[in-house]
Design a protein around this motif. Structure first.
Motif, PDB file in Angstrom:
ATOM      1  N   ARG A 210       0.990  -1.367  -0.362  1.00 24.56           N
ATOM      2  CA  ARG A 210       0.039  -0.110   0.169  1.00 24.56           C
ATOM      3  C   ARG A 210       0.632   1.302  -0.093  1.00 24.56           C
ATOM      4  N   LYS A 211       1.767   1.343   0.889  1.00 27.23           N
ATOM      5  CA  LYS A 211       2.522   2.166   0.681  1.00 27.23           C
ATOM      6  C   LYS A 211       3.544   2.296  -0.647  1.00 27.23           C
ATOM      7  N   ARG A 214       1.444   3.643  -3.373  1.00 30.69           N
ATOM      8  CA  ARG A 214       1.635   4.942  -3.434  1.00 30.69           C
ATOM      9  C   ARG A 214       2.635   5.759  -4.099  1.00 30.69           C
ATOM     10  N   GLU A 215       4.191   4.782  -3.127  1.00 26.74           N
ATOM     11  CA  GLU A 215       4.787   6.483  -3.654  1.00 26.74           C
ATOM     12  C   GLU A 215       5.760   5.730  -5.424  1.00 26.74           C
ATOM     13  N   GLU A 217       3.432   4.833  -7.611  1.00 28.55           N
ATOM     14  CA  GLU A 217       1.654   5.849  -8.614  1.00 28.55           C
ATOM     15  C   GLU A 217       2.211   3.815  -9.478  1.00 28.55           C
ATOM     16  N   PHE A 219      -1.217   2.370  -7.770  1.00 28.55           N
ATOM     17  CA  PHE A 219      -2.287   1.990  -7.335  1.00 28.55           C
ATOM     18  C   PHE A 219      -3.294   3.543  -7.174  1.00 28.55           C
ATOM     19  N   ALA A 220      -4.024   3.795  -7.069  1.00 26.63           N
ATOM     20  CA  ALA A 220      -4.889   4.508  -5.911  1.00 26.63           C
ATOM     21  C   ALA A 220      -5.844   3.908  -5.190  1.00 26.63           C
ATOM     22  N   ASN A 221      -6.706   3.930  -4.450  1.00 27.02           N
ATOM     23  CA  ASN A 221      -7.752   4.244  -3.513  1.00 27.02           C
ATOM     24  C   ASN A 221      -8.500   5.213  -3.599  1.00 27.02           C
ATOM     25  N   GLU A 222      -9.723   5.637  -4.471  1.00 28.85           N
ATOM     26  CA  GLU A 222     -10.370   6.685  -4.392  1.00 28.85           C
ATOM     27  C   GLU A 222     -11.638   6.369  -3.522  1.00 28.85           C
ATOM     28  N   PRO A 230      -9.663  -0.691  -5.929  1.00 27.19           N
ATOM     29  CA  PRO A 230      -9.056   0.110  -6.398  1.00 27.19           C
ATOM     30  C   PRO A 230      -8.608   0.114  -7.811  1.00 27.19           C
ATOM     31  N   LEU A 233      -2.862   2.991 -11.872  1.00 28.12           N
ATOM     32  CA  LEU A 233      -2.421   4.019 -12.335  1.00 28.12           C
ATOM     33  C   LEU A 233      -1.181   3.347 -13.490  1.00 28.12           C
TER      34      LEU A 233
END
Length: 614
Positions: A210-211, A214-215, A217, A219-222, A230, A233
């Motif tokens: 998860r960390k 993000r770092e 780039e 995937f993302a959870n909106e 999820p 990206l």
């Protein structure tokens, strides 16, 4: 009433079968010591429940203040003092009325007592018989508890625990109830064990997908999508595309035929398959679309692949029929367990179903095992073991009631594992509702296991759907189904690989394989030319044309864990070369463009896990 010795002996049955008994009792005892210290620090706190869990324990309190670091330090030191005082853990049986009197000022304990009188455990589940109400006491602290515990606090190591954090938690997990304070702790038999665990926690945090997602780039959870949905990206989507091509190419060469089937079907399909009866709580509710028709988002692809098999008559000569799909499925995971990519509500499974004659079962299972081993070797997955997942003969609701079928299926899978010389262990209650499985259990950095691949033997669904093939004697026979998934869902595999590689993907899987770093603006045209040339060759190369300084660009590429960093200056342009640096910091110096192209091509074809050949 039973004696103290009898009560302590009886409490041993509450230790989960897969939990080390000594650690369970130790951690349960630490939870009580914590509760005593918390109540002494906060006399207004009302204890609720505090069980052992994986790697430690927790205890929930009704507490309207937020403990500070100073509070936690005080509680920890008080716990050490209680341990050194060596207070015995005493247990006694009490009546419901006695229990109500002891805990008259604690509504949570009173609710638990009422449940116990109705034959329920502390979680509100049926206890499977009459419940004996017991209380445990050490020093001045008394708790409603079924045990077991160590003999005394002196059996605990005062330097072998750590309070990790305090979070919020609803009473009994229901958001309609009051938010409690949950004190999380870890506890071990020795200080050395504790330090080893804390080191594993640190490493797990470094690798947390998860960390890193993000770092890097990926995937993302909106929130607007809802929990468990999820989005990948561009970089994450690139890795998924490579994985999909990787596994479908292997399958195609192994004789699989790929299909696309709908994500929805009428509810009747899942009634016939048995999923509605056995899996309904994990499915999304039906959608009414008019004329009384109800459509359901599929939780599995097997009923759909059965329809592929049934679309034309089959002969014994046609079998085995191997049907594969990257099938998107939907499962209603509870909101409290979804997170990242490892637990999602929409997933795409590397799914396949083999329809075979009984005499082909062993050979086809062998083929799946070989395919799995090849895929694991390419991906660098090494820490795994095999589990024979059996049914629970006493659970007639969860499993199809056909003892002969279960005995036959479990024996065949056991025989396949033995013949292949694969060490395995057996686990009751882990089968699919329709048949036993060989599950491949992989370990994460914390040593926790999860199922990544599975081979399921199914005599049930062919009967449910009346599947047939014409045998050599011209009579209809029933095929056997083998359900299999080699690299799990794309989401879970991506999560696993992020943590396995700590985000540093091997060259053939890396979303960006190389970054071109021009030293000055006059080198931009050359860099653009190379980026375009290599993109057309299907190399994943980008050019950093930002205004940042060269060293900053190199550092950013290293942080993004790009395998190759290609610096370009006047000398490189003149020599038609690039200066190659590895993300590990090693400088390989200038390389002719053709030589670097050959290197990248070789790393892709070999699927090497290293940055350089050899």
């Amino acid at each position: 009433m039973a004696s103290e010795a009898e009560l302590k002996a009886a409490s041993e049955k509450y230790i989960p079968k897969d939990y080390d008994p000594a650690l369970y009792k130790l951690r349960h005892s630490f939870a009580h010591v914590l509760a005593q210290a918390v109540v002494e620090r906060f006399p207004q706190a009302r204890p609720t429940i505090g069980p052992p869990v994986e790697y430690g324990f927790y205890y929930d309190f009704d507490l309207d203040v937020n403990p500070t670091e100073e509070d936690l330090q005080w509680i920890s030191e008080r716990m050490r003092q209680i341990i050194r005082e060596n207070h015995p853990f005493h247990v006694r049986e009490v009546t419901a009325e006695e229990a109500r009197q002891i805990f008259r000022d604690n509504p949570y304990k009173l609710e638990l007592i009422e449940g116990l009188t109705r034959g329920q455990d502390e979680y509100g589940n049926a206890a499977g018989g009459p419940v004996v109400i017991t209380v445990y006491q050490h020093d001045g602290f008394i708790d409603l508890c079924r045990g077991p515990h160590v003999e005394s606090t002196g059996h605990l190591d005062p330097d072998a625990f750590r309070i990790l954090q305090v979070t919020g938690s609803y009473w009994r997990g229901d958001s309609r109830n009051k938010m409690l304070k949950r004190f999380h702790g870890t506890a071990w038999a020795s200080a050395a064990d504790l330090q080893a665990h804390l080191a594993r926690l640190e490493e797990a945090a470094r690798r947390d997908h998860r960390k890193l997602g993000r770092e890097l780039e990926l995937f993302a959870n909106e929130p607007i999508f809802g929990s468990g949905f999820p989005m990948l990206l561009p970089k994450g989507a690139t890795i998924r595309r490579i994985l999909e091509t990787f596994i479908t190419d292997y399958e195609r060469k192994a004789g699989y035929e790929h299909v696309y089937t709908p994500d929805l079907a009428k509810k009747e399909l899942y009634i016939q398959s048995g999923h509605w009866a056995h899996y309904k709580e994990n499915m999304f509710p039906p959608m009414e679309v008019g004329d009384g028709e109800e459509l359901v988002l599929r939780p599995m692809c097997c009923p759909h692949h059965i329809q592929v098999y049934k679309c034309k008559p089959r002969s014994y000569r046609d079998l085995p029929v191997r049907i594969a799909e990257l099938g998107t499925m939907y499962r209603y995971e509870r909101s409290g367990v979804v997170g990242g990519l490892s637990r999602v509500r929409c997933m795409t499974l590397n799914d396949a179903h083999l329809f075979v004659r009984p005499d082909q079962i062993k050979e086809e299972i062998a083929g799946v095992l070989n395919l799995m081993k090849k895929a694991y070797a390419d991906l660098g997955i090494q820490d795994y073991r095999f589990r024979l997942s059996k049914h629970d003969p006493n659970d007639k609701e969860k499993y199809v009631d056909n003892p002969e079928m279960w005995a036959k299926g479990e024996a065949m899978l056991r025989e396949a594992l033995v013949e292949h010389g694969l060490p395995f262990f057996e686990a009751e209650g882990e089968a699919a509702f329709y048949g036993p499985k060989i599950d491949v259990q992989v370990k994460d950095v914390m040593g926790r296991e999860e199922t990544l691949s599975t081979i399921q033997l199914d005599f049930h669904l062919p009967n449910q759907f009346e599947l047939e093939y014409k045998d050599s004697d011209d009579r209809p026979k029933r095929p056997v189904m083998i359900h299999r998934g080699v690299i799990s869902t794309m989401e879970r595999m991506l999560a696993y690989l992020i943590e396995l590689y700590a985000g540093a993907f091997p060259v053939w899987l890396a979303p960006v394989q190389a970054v071109l770093v021009p030293i000055a603006d006059r080198h931009f045209d050359y860099v653009r030319h190379l980026a375009q040339r290599w993109t057309e060759r299907d190399f994943r190369v980008t050019a950093d044309l930002s205004s940042a300084r060269m060293n900053a660009k190199i550092r950013e590429a290293q942080l993004q864990k790009v395998p190759y960093i290609l610096v370009v200056g006047d000398k490189e342009v003149a020599a038609q070369a690039v200066s190659v640096r590895l993300r590990t910091g090693e400088d390989l110096g200038p390389k002719p463009v053709a030589e670097f192209e050959a290197l990248l091509d070789q790393m892709n074809r070999s699927r090497s896990l290293q940055l350089l050949p050899g």
